[in-house]
Design an enzyme around this catalytic site. Structure first.
Site, PDB file in Angstrom:
ATOM      1  N   PRO A 137      21.923  -6.135  -3.736  1.00 42.71           N
ATOM      2  CA  PRO A 137      20.681  -5.473  -4.156  1.00 42.71           C
ATOM      3  C   PRO A 137      19.676  -6.475  -4.699  1.00 42.71           C
ATOM      4  O   PRO A 137      20.042  -7.486  -5.314  1.00 42.71           O
ATOM      5  CB  PRO A 137      21.158  -4.531  -5.272  1.00 42.71           C
ATOM      6  CG  PRO A 137      22.345  -5.232  -5.846  1.00 42.71           C
ATOM      7  CD  PRO A 137      23.021  -5.924  -4.686  1.00 42.71           C
ATOM      8  N   ARG A 152       1.944  -5.318   0.013  1.00 39.47           N
ATOM      9  CA  ARG A 152       2.834  -4.303   0.579  1.00 39.47           C
ATOM     10  C   ARG A 152       2.085  -3.114   1.192  1.00 39.47           C
ATOM     11  O   ARG A 152       2.574  -2.519   2.146  1.00 39.47           O
ATOM     12  CB  ARG A 152       3.853  -3.829  -0.457  1.00 39.47           C
ATOM     13  CG  ARG A 152       4.834  -4.935  -0.854  1.00 39.47           C
ATOM     14  CD  ARG A 152       6.009  -4.398  -1.671  1.00 39.47           C
ATOM     15  NE  ARG A 152       6.867  -3.549  -0.871  1.00 39.47           N
ATOM     16  CZ  ARG A 152       6.957  -2.226  -1.010  1.00 39.47           C
ATOM     17  NH1 ARG A 152       6.232  -1.602  -1.940  1.00 39.47           N
ATOM     18  NH2 ARG A 152       7.764  -1.525  -0.252  1.00 39.47           N
ATOM     19  N   TYR A 198       2.906  -2.415   4.930  1.00 41.05           N
ATOM     20  CA  TYR A 198       3.776  -1.253   5.170  1.00 41.05           C
ATOM     21  C   TYR A 198       3.161   0.080   4.768  1.00 41.05           C
ATOM     22  O   TYR A 198       3.842   1.098   4.810  1.00 41.05           O
ATOM     23  CB  TYR A 198       5.088  -1.392   4.379  1.00 41.05           C
ATOM     24  CG  TYR A 198       5.721  -2.746   4.424  1.00 41.05           C
ATOM     25  CD1 TYR A 198       6.182  -3.293   5.619  1.00 41.05           C
ATOM     26  CD2 TYR A 198       5.896  -3.495   3.262  1.00 41.05           C
ATOM     27  CE1 TYR A 198       6.785  -4.536   5.649  1.00 41.05           C
ATOM     28  CE2 TYR A 198       6.491  -4.745   3.291  1.00 41.05           C
ATOM     29  CZ  TYR A 198       6.933  -5.254   4.489  1.00 41.05           C
ATOM     30  OH  TYR A 198       7.525  -6.495   4.517  1.00 41.05           O
ATOM     31  N   CYS A 246     -12.012  -9.598   1.264  1.00 41.19           N
ATOM     32  CA  CYS A 246     -12.936  -9.218   2.331  1.00 41.19           C
ATOM     33  C   CYS A 246     -12.156  -8.604   3.493  1.00 41.19           C
ATOM     34  O   CYS A 246     -12.115  -9.136   4.600  1.00 41.19           O
ATOM     35  CB  CYS A 246     -13.727 -10.446   2.790  1.00 41.19           C
ATOM     36  SG  CYS A 246     -15.133 -10.045   3.835  1.00 41.19           S
TER      37      CYS A 246
END
Length: 468
Positions: free
Chosen positions: A313, A360, A364, A391
């Site tokens: 993990p 992220r 995603y 930008c």
């Protein structure tokens, strides 16, 4: 009040836009009587004044506690089915020398996937025997250093690596422990998993290729084959995908026992966390017990001993402990046309960071939440999108959440659950310096990763006539 039609279905308008959902924030997060949010006993406003924004803040105790809790969960589950367990911290989530020390002190091993990550773990003083090395394209230099320092386990990702690892092990006069990474055909995300015969991905080898490859590994005296490894996905809330992957792996594991010992089975990581109040990840103790039960049941069905178990993990240990601070620079109400006719208002609040410190959403469409942390407000909630200063139209930090409608320039806002894959994926896009990382604990704050300056960003630029 009529809900804003631009809000995603998972997002409920809060009765109190100042509240800090417990599952999303570190355990120490609390809003004081003056409205300022504290983390690790430190006012976030004080951190912003001292270190500036954007700023990564990590609750050290939260990370240490999650590391210890995770290890205890898997050791307890393993003991219940008559075996033992090792937990590796997946360094790719966020690795610094301090983070490596914290998890090692909690009893975890550390998994690395590059020469740079290996260097960080070694600089932190982690025993090389407690390190692993992953990667689908490990360089000759990375393999050589791993063998030289006595690295615990190398994960072989394909047939071409067998000879390479054997050669460096022989050169350094050691017998190298290795695992073989397998594509089990199971891919999991959140609540669902897909089981196929083959996976179209760069990692690992198909189940059908495992036995001849293990015979090849065993033909090298310099290699000590210890077991199979598999990683089925990320941000996983349930245990069913792990159970199916374990079932498939153990069928091959049982056949491998006919040719020699197979002491371990590494089932990887990918355990999820809450990014928003709507998320409901499975507690780590339940995951550990359910995975252990699935392994025990399959081993019993196959008539084989339960192997030593290993897990990797990363996000589940460091993700919730991290919070990113920003200062709001501008706000802008935008009227958006609706497919059904009419318009609705989305309030944009632009902050002094963005996709350079949290990539992220751009990568995603990852969901996050946000709160004003410099004050409390009794203003009615407004649907807000937190935009960065880059930008790029896709430079979004938080796609949708509710903040008090009086959010204004100068407000300090915080995005929780940014401990994993934010600093690790950070960049200098638009030549923004990377923020510092500050650890908080027991009312004290200290820098654990120095923030960059414009001088740092410019330092690699070559002047006319200068030689490298």
């Amino acid at each position: 009040m009529v809900a804003n039609p631009l809000a995603p279905s998972r997002l409920a308008e809060p009765s109190d836009a100042n509240a800090l959902p417990a599952a999303v924030w570190p355990a120490s997060a609390e809003r004081g009587a003056d409205g300022v949010v504290h983390l690790g006993g430190v006012p976030l406003t004080a951190l912003a004044r001292e270190f500036g924004t954007p700023l990564y803040v990590v609750d050290e105790q939260d990370v240490r506690d999650r590391a210890a809790r995770t290890l205890a969960a898997f050791r307890s589950a393993a003991a219940r089915i008559g075996t033992t367990a090792t937990v590796y911290y997946a360094g790719k989530a966020f690795l610094s020398t301090e983070i490596a020390r914290w998890v090692a002190e909690a009893g975890l091993n550390v998994d690395t996937c590059s020469g740079g990550e290996l260097a960080v773990a070694l600089a932190a003083g982690v025993d090389p025997a407690r390190l692993g090395l992953h990667g689908n394209n490990k360089s000759a230099a990375e393999l050589d250093r791993a063998a030289e320092v006595g690295l615990g386990t190398i994960v072989i990702d394909g047939s071409q690596e067998i000879g390479r690892v054997a050669e460096v092990a022989a050169r350094h006069g050691r017998r190298q422990r290795v695992r073989l990474r397998v594509s089990s055909g199971v891919h999991a995300h959140t609540h669902d998993f897909l089981a196929t015969a083959h996976e179209d991905q760069k990692f690992g080898v198909p189940l059908a290729d495992v036995e001849p490859l293990v015979r090849s590994i065993r033909s090298h005296d310099e290699l000590d084959f210890v077991g199979l490894h598999c990683h089925i996905g990320s941000q996983i809330f349930g245990s069913d995908g792990f159970a199916e992957s374990a079932r498939r792996l153990l069928e091959v594991h049982a056949r491998l026992l006919e040719g020699g010992p197979v002491p371990e089975l590494n089932l990887g990581g990918g355990f999820g966390i809450a990014y928003t109040a709507a998320d409901d990840p499975t507690p780590i103790e339940q995951l550990a017990d359910r995975i252990a039960d699935a392994v025990a049941a399959q081993c019993a069905a196959l008539g084989i001993p339960v192997p030593h178990l290993a897990f990797e993990p990363g996000r589940a240990i460091v993700g919730t402990g991290g919070v990113t601070l920003y200062e709001v620079g501008t706000t802008k109400a935008v009227e958006v046309s609706l497919p059904t006719g009419g318009t609705a208002t989305r309030l944009y609040a632009s902050v002094d960071g963005g996709m350079s410190d949290n990539a992220r959403y751009a990568l995603y469409q990852a969901e996050y939440s946000v709160r004003i942390v410099s004050r409390a407000s009794d203003a009615s909630p407004a649907l807000v999108r937190i935009a960065g200063k880059h930008c790029e139209s896709g430079d979004i930090v938080v796609d949708a959440d509710y903040l008090p409608g009086d959010v204004a320039p100068g407000d300090l806002v915080a995005v929780p659950a940014t401990g994993a894959y934010c600093w690790s994926l950070s960049s200098n896009y638009n030549h923004l310096p990377r923020p510092a990382v500050v650890a908080v604990r027991d009312g004290e704050a200290r820098v654990i990763v120095r923030g960059e300056t414009e001088h740092d960003v410019l330092a690699r630029a070559m002047a006319p006539g200068e030689t490298a």
